[in-house]
Design a protein around this motif. Structure first.
Motif, PDB file in Angstrom:
ATOM      1  N   GLU A 168       7.172   6.350  -4.906  1.00  8.19           N
ATOM      2  CA  GLU A 168       7.896   6.290  -3.622  1.00  8.19           C
ATOM      3  C   GLU A 168       7.276   4.869  -3.305  1.00  8.19           C
ATOM      4  O   GLU A 168       7.964   4.239  -2.807  1.00  8.19           O
ATOM      5  N   GLY A 169       6.392   5.016  -3.016  1.00  8.57           N
ATOM      6  CA  GLY A 169       5.638   3.468  -2.286  1.00  8.57           C
ATOM      7  C   GLY A 169       5.436   2.993  -3.091  1.00  8.57           C
ATOM      8  O   GLY A 169       5.506   1.262  -2.776  1.00  8.57           O
ATOM      9  N   ARG A 170       5.384   2.367  -4.503  1.00  5.44           N
ATOM     10  CA  ARG A 170       5.895   1.638  -6.115  1.00  5.44           C
ATOM     11  C   ARG A 170       6.599   1.236  -5.480  1.00  5.44           C
ATOM     12  O   ARG A 170       6.964   0.056  -5.403  1.00  5.44           O
ATOM     13  N   THR A 171       7.916   2.015  -5.097  1.00  2.00           N
ATOM     14  CA  THR A 171       8.941   1.507  -5.321  1.00  2.00           C
ATOM     15  C   THR A 171       9.365   0.559  -3.495  1.00  2.00           C
ATOM     16  O   THR A 171      10.045   0.138  -4.057  1.00  2.00           O
ATOM     17  N   ALA A 172       9.302   1.254  -3.171  1.00  2.00           N
ATOM     18  CA  ALA A 172       9.143   0.843  -1.608  1.00  2.00           C
ATOM     19  C   ALA A 172       9.060  -1.023  -1.922  1.00  2.00           C
ATOM     20  O   ALA A 172       9.475  -1.476  -1.284  1.00  2.00           O
ATOM     21  N   VAL A 173       8.014  -0.941  -2.083  1.00  5.31           N
ATOM     22  CA  VAL A 173       6.911  -2.352  -2.497  1.00  5.31           C
ATOM     23  C   VAL A 173       7.731  -3.275  -3.323  1.00  5.31           C
ATOM     24  O   VAL A 173       8.314  -4.218  -3.089  1.00  5.31           O
TER      25      VAL A 173
END
Ligand code: FES
Ligand code: FES
Lengths: 211, 705
Positions: free
Chosen positions: B238-243
């Motif tokens: 989810e973090g990489r997706t947000a970025v």
């Protein structure tokens, strides 16, 4: 059970989608059982939600004009709302935690009573006095509940704290000197995962003596 | 040799000090990742699998892309790959509002070929189970075997034996702030991310690597954080997706998991099922232990648990396997593996004690090699009123029956190297302490201020503490393993001491005294050999003119200690007609070395006990074998303790030395065992499976009758 021959994919129209074919977020070509959508009811509301309205809300003694969709909750307005002059309302004290009236993280006062802001539509909050955790202190003078929470360390991560503060203040509005049992009942709609409850109970008792 | 000094000399260290962040938290001003509102910010959402096992045949994003207000739609899983649990990521969207993002998610169409799935350990281990992990025959890892002594000889020596099966289910962390990030690219080469994380620097390094940026061009900020309990170390998909969504759209993107996602994919405590046979000699020595057990951490490994635990057994064998099921991966959860193992071990100890006709406390005294806990048994028994327990379990009269039990735990919490910090004294007298740790609710911010204020003779509010930000480039480890305070406190202490020394050197000539004669008072610096020579802190700092003093610190082993022993005593009341269980009181005696802040230490102990109580009487992840889905992925059906469950908790800070030991995890370990043993003492039937719910109590009572 949705009809299984309706393959989900490129050729399906939005209208058909909304009619409830494969209302789940993910459809399978093989097993119809996975077509059971957990968000079936919500899907049907996609179209209903389009109606917009401009409403006026009285929050912490200030009047805001906001354009909302019919489905917009009071909590969404407080946290993410932009008033018609273009400025963020940005009252992020109330938290969305469970999104379904189970945790009290979003508690605000509406006409002096504790309310789950995630369960109230913004349009239903018109004409009412809304007080959020940001509106409890008078300038630098904290509400006695706020002082007592600090003094007793009735918070750890603090994410549940705004909800507990507002619920506690609302409880003391109705019952100025609650017993431990009454405090437990009064705060039974709030959840804390860090486990601050014992010190919350102490804090409410202290606050009740000061009010 | 560095030391924290004597208790009698301390003005702040070891006292009860309210939190620096208290005011921000009670007024709603504290900004969590979830509260960040950047101008023009978009809202991200992830489409997740509702199927436990399937091959992705196609993903159609076009309709979602066409929805007004949608700014980006990206696939996460590749067509042809397999989804292996409910909740696994398929695609993501970014939209003007969260509601639009929610709508858009529903307009993504996915073609799946469903595969057979298993979601319970029993189904996964069945002879005809579908293979869901190619590398594990029969969905089971290679057994991990540990042997000590000679169990056959041990059982020969045993006068009594117990054989039993103990079970604890999968629990989820239930962080109230879900996992999430707000990502914003300042330009093509500079990234800022607000992250709800337990490890600011770990997350920074992950992003730097993944997005091929120099580490110092990624800034991660965690000013306040709403609970992690071991589940929030890496940025996750989810973090990489947000970025990535922020990169594509050129806008800030907020992407927080939903409550349901949080249950499904953000970690869990693995289950445990263990079959154990153990023996003791007639004089009460635990002599043999033979255990075979398994647990599931979902599709991943990591389902370990302790056993034998805490008590000394000369002859033992323990065999554990991991079982794969189609469910989200486990993550470390508060004292990983310990509460499960402790529940089984302490239940077993009581069962053996009863066979021996021995008092459970006495039996533990004989077998527990830990001196700290030996002292804790005495104190805990006294505080709960152990003499009041049923000498014959279940012998109380009336419908509501009371009972008492105890449990034990052991943890490390000694901290380690790797923290860099800087303490600065400015010419105007202001003081700053900076380090890259994060305050996840433990109160480390306040602890840092206390240490610096003590060293300088100031108030904690005089110290500006900067944590939860990677920008200053002063790394610190993730907040896990109860390591934060023992890792950070020594570095802050030595940095403050070094800064003080530098200041003394600057002002010694002014005071016409040797540096070694200078001392801090309260807001003053004076000469110990001539107390008439005194200047205020402000005057002293003023000597710096255009300079400031800024010193780093080193981790000094002498300032911390590994090893935290704990014992808890529980008193419960069971309604034998309804099966309702009420925990009346818990006495938690917790070793923690030097409690720098006694108030927040007590909070931590309370919190551990309450989490242990949830595990003991409420919490369980329910999976539906038919659909492969979690049935209680919300806060209504997944119960965590609320006000009604809270007993009287007597948290005793058992500080036996003046070195720092972390205490975040250990207090949750002894609670389930203590409660289970108390239930047995109340009703005379043993519940060997957590959580101890009314239905289990009624079943057990019916079986006994
Ligand atoms: S978020 Fe409103 S009650 Fe939980
Ligand atoms: S203080 Fe963390 S959830 Fe209550």
């Amino acid at each position: 059970m949705p009809e299984k021959e309706k393959k989900q994919g490129t050729n399906i129209s939005r209208r058909n989608f909304l009619k409830g074919v494969g209302t789940g977020t993910v459809a399978a070509t093989v097993a119809p059982s996975v077509l059971i959508g957990s968000e079936k009811a919500a899907d049907a509301q996609v179209d209903d939600a389009v109606a917009n309205a401009t409403i006026q809300l009285n929050i912490n003694g200030k009047s805001y004009q906001i354009e909302v969709e019919a489905r917009t909750t009071l909590l969404t307005v407080l946290r993410d709302g932009i008033d018609t002059s273009g400025s963020n309302i940005d009252l992020t004290g109330a938290k969305l935690i469970c999104d379904r009236g189970e945790c009290g993280g979003c508690t605000v006062m509406v006409d002096g009573k504790a309310v789950y802001a995630c369960m109230m539509l913004a349009i239903d909050a018109q004409g009412k006095e809304i007080t959020t955790v940001e509106g409890l202190a008078e300038g630098d003078d904290l509400h006695p509940v706020q002082d007592a929470f600090i003094q007793h360390d009735a918070l750890m991560c603090g994410f549940c704290t705004p909800g507990f503060i507002v619920s506690s203040a609302a409880l003391l509005n109705e019952n100025a000197s609650p017993t431990l049992e009454e405090i437990k009942v009064g705060l039974s709609g709030n959840t804390c995962r860090c486990g601050t409850y014992p010190f919350i109970f102490d804090a409410v008792k202290t606050a009740s003596r000061k009010m | 040799m560095a030391s924290w000094g004597e208790a009698s000399e301390s003005r702040l260290i070891g006292k009860r000090v309210t939190r620096l962040s208290g005011k921000d938290k009670v007024t709603g001003k504290a900004k969590y990742t979830f509260d960040i509102n950047e101008p023009g910010m978009l809202y991200g959402r992830i489409l997740r699998s509702e199927t436990a096992h399937a091959t992705v045949l196609g993903i159609d994003l076009s309709e979602a892309e066409a929805l007004p207000g949608v700014k980006a739609v990206i696939p996460i899983i590749e067509v042809g790959n397999k989804l292996r649990y409910q909740g696994q990521e398929i695609a993501a969207v970014a939209a003007d509002t969260d509601d639009i993002a929610k709508d858009a998610i529903r307009l993504i169409h996915v073609d799946l070929e469903e595969l057979p799935s298993v979601v319970t350990e029993a189904d996964a281990m069945a002879a005809d189970a579908p293979q869901i992990r190619e590398d594990w025959a029969g969905n089971q890892s290679e057994p991990n075997v540990r042997e000590d002594g000679d169990i056959n000889a041990g059982f020969t020596e045993a006068a009594v034996e117990v054989e039993a099966t103990y079970h604890t289910p999968v629990q989820t962390h239930v962080c109230l702030e879900t996992h999430g990030h707000v990502a914003k690219w300042e330009d093509e080469q500079n990234l800022t991310v607000w992250a709800s994380t337990q490890g600011v620097f770990g997350v920074r390094n992950d992003f730097a690597q993944h997005f091929e940026l120099p580490a110092n061009q990624v800034r991660v900020i965690t000013e306040h954080m709403g609970g992690g309990f071991g589940s929030k170390f890496g940025p996750g998909i989810e973090g990489r997706t947000a970025v990535e969504l922020a990169r594509i759209t050129g806008k800030a993107v907020k992407l927080m998991l939903t409550r349901k996602d949080e249950h499904l994919v953000a970690g869990n405590r693995p289950s445990m099922t263990q079959q154990v046979r153990a023996g003791a000699t007639s004089d009460g020595r635990l002599i043999a232990y033979d255990m075979k057990g398994y647990g599931t951490g979902g599709i991943s490994s990591g389902a370990g648990f302790t056993g034998p635990y805490v008590y000394h057994v000369p002859n033992s064998r323990a065999e554990r396997v991991n079982v794969a099921v189609n469910a989200g991966n486990q993550r470390a959860m508060r004292a990983p593996g310990h509460p499960q193992g402790a529940f089984a071990m302490d239940s077993l100890m009581d069962e053996l004690a009863e066979k021996l006709g021995m008092d459970p406390v006495e039996f533990r005294r004989i077998n527990d090699p830990n001196e700290v806990r030996q002292a804790q048994y005495t104190l805990g028994a006294q505080e709960i009123g152990w003499h009041r327990r049923n000498h014959v379990p279940g012998s109380g009269t009336g419908v509501k029956k009371r009972g008492m039990g105890l449990g034990s735990g052991q943890w490390g919490g000694g901290g380690g190297r790797g923290t860099e910090a800087r303490v600065t004294i400015n010419a105007d007298g202001t003081v700053e302490a900076v380090t890259g740790t994060q305050d996840i609710g433990t109160g480390i911010r306040t602890v840092i201020a206390m240490i610096v204020a003590e060293e300088f003779g100031l108030d904690i509010t005089d110290v500006r503490v900067n944590v939860g930000d990677s920008q200053p480039g002063l790394p610190s480890g993730g907040s896990g393993g109860s390591q934060t305070t023992p890792s950070v406190a020594p570095v802050i202490k030595t940095a403050a001491a070094a800064a003080k020394q530098k200041l003394f050197e600057r002002i010694a000539p002014l005071l016409e005294a040797p540096v070694g004669d200078l001392r801090v008072g309260t807001g003053t610096i004076y000469v110990v050999s001539d107390r008439t020579k005194t200047i205020t802190w402000k005057q002293a700092a003023g000597q710096l003119g255009m300079d400031s003093i800024s010193e780093g610190g080193t981790w000094d082993e002498e300032l911390r200690q590994n090893g935290a022993a704990g014992t808890q005593f529980a008193e419960v009341e069971v309604d034998t007609q309804t099966g309702a269980l009420r925990v009346i009181k818990i006495v938690a005696v917790q070793d923690c070395g030097l409690a720098i802040n006694r108030l927040t230490t007590e909070s931590q102990i309370n919190g551990g006990v309450i989490m242990g109580l949830g595990q003991a009487i409420l919490e369980e992840r329910f999976m539906d074998p038919e659909t492969g889905r979690m049935l209680n992925a919300n806060l209504e059906d997944y119960k965590v303790p609320g006000t009604f469950e809270i007993p009287e908790i007597q948290s005793i800070v058992f500080d036996t030395h003046r070195k720092v030991t972390g205490v975040g995890e250990p207090p949750c370990i002894p609670t389930p065992g203590a409660i289970a043993n108390a239930v047995y003492n109340a009703i005379g039937v043993r519940i060997r499976s957590l959580p101890i719910t009314p239905d289990k109590i009624l079943d057990a009572l019916a079986e006994k009758a």
